[in-house]
Design an enzyme around this catalytic site. Structure first.
Site, PDB file in Angstrom:
ATOM      1  N   TYR A 236      -1.558   0.821  10.645  1.00 12.36           N
ATOM      2  CA  TYR A 236      -1.686   0.095   9.374  1.00 12.36           C
ATOM      3  C   TYR A 236      -0.496   0.405   8.468  1.00 12.36           C
ATOM      4  O   TYR A 236       0.118  -0.501   7.880  1.00 12.36           O
ATOM      5  CB  TYR A 236      -2.988   0.501   8.691  1.00 12.36           C
ATOM      6  CG  TYR A 236      -3.155   0.000   7.277  1.00 12.36           C
ATOM      7  CD1 TYR A 236      -3.553  -1.304   7.036  1.00 12.36           C
ATOM      8  CD2 TYR A 236      -2.925   0.842   6.188  1.00 12.36           C
ATOM      9  CE1 TYR A 236      -3.719  -1.774   5.734  1.00 12.36           C
ATOM     10  CE2 TYR A 236      -3.084   0.382   4.888  1.00 12.36           C
ATOM     11  CZ  TYR A 236      -3.476  -0.927   4.669  1.00 12.36           C
ATOM     12  OH  TYR A 236      -3.634  -1.383   3.389  1.00 12.36           O
TER      13      TYR A 236
ATOM     14  N   SER B 268       0.848  -1.193   0.000  1.00 13.85           N
ATOM     15  CA  SER B 268       0.000   0.000   0.000  1.00 13.85           C
ATOM     16  C   SER B 268       0.880   1.238   0.000  1.00 13.85           C
ATOM     17  O   SER B 268       1.986   1.228   0.565  1.00 13.85           O
ATOM     18  CB  SER B 268      -0.907   0.017   1.238  1.00 13.85           C
ATOM     19  OG  SER B 268      -1.550   1.272   1.385  1.00 13.85           O
TER      20      SER B 268
END
Length: 251
Positions: A157, A144
């Site tokens: 995250y 990501s």
């Protein structure tokens, strides 16, 4: 073995209900993939995903797989590879977590890290060794852009994805010249179940767009893919913004 365009005829998805993974599997099945393994926690969603791919003409199998149980990965994945060569492993499992809640609950924060990073390290190493043993194949890992630089809004995250991204790059270097291709995929905000209810970020994308980028990356044997491609330039600039300025940005 892969076809003349570098696309897989057999596919193993770790995280078999991931929307990005399923969009990728659909695209590859339409192209030429004929054998698909969907590995994930047993559920109606996993069964439904398998049925959808079977309707497209693929020979689909499911396997019970838990990212949080690394002690089982060797056995579970070993049984799958024992059934025949796998041209591509797509490591697609992961959780977003709830930043505000997880900051107050370290156990929940650790679960994000264990799922996104620790579980991926285990599954990635087991898969890489199996691909190397057969002498060919691709390992595609969903990372990501959140891992590019810690942001106040999602640093738990983001830190897990930063670890995963670094691990994948190093694994790719370790496997260079062995016949195994490693590719890290860095999507931005993806409109999916995982992000439902969140404010949409600029340059938002879709599972189908990520799947298209993965196919192109396989054809080109890319080592890193950004989705959308413009994020590569954006994140390159943001990495060099002074920290004092960066923390005040609304990102």
């Amino acid at each position: 073995m892969k076809d003349a365009f570098g696309l897989p005829q057999s596919l193993l998805v770790l995280g078999g209900t991931s929307e990005i993974a399923l969009a990728t599997a659909r695209r590859l099945v339409v192209r030429r993939a004929r054998t698909v393994w969907l590995a994930g926690r047993p559920s109606p969603a996993l069964d439904s995903a398998a049925a959808e791919l079977r309707a497209l003409g693929a020979d689909v199998h499911t396997a019970a797989f838990d990212a949080l149980d690394p002690e089982s990965h060797e056995t579970v994945l070993g049984k799958i590879f024992a059934q025949g060569d796998i041209d591509m492993v797509l490591l697609a499992f992961g959780i977003l977590g709830d930043q505000a809640h997880d900051e107050r609950d370290p156990v929940a924060a650790v679960r994000v890290a264990q799922t996104n990073y620790t579980g991926a390290v285990s599954a990635g190493l087991v898969s890489a060794r199996a691909l190397q043993a057969q002498g060919h194949g691709s390992l595609v890992v969903l990372s990501s852009v959140a891992g590019e630089r810690a942001r106040r809004a999602n640093f738990i995250y983001g830190s897990s994805k930063a670890g995963l991204d670094t691990f994948t790059q190093g694994l790719g270097d370790a496997l260079h010249g062995t016949g195994v291709h490693v590719m890290v995929v860095r999507p931005g905000f993806v409109r999916s179940r995982m992000t439902a209810g969140l404010e949409e970020a600029p340059l938002a994308t879709t599972p189908e767009a990520v799947a298209t980028a993965i196919e192109l990356g396989l054809r080109r044997r890319s080592e890193a893919v950004w989705v959308p491609g413009a994020l590569r330039v954006v994140m390159s600039a943001l990495r060099h913004v002074p920290r004092g300025v960066f923390r005040r940005l609304s990102l």
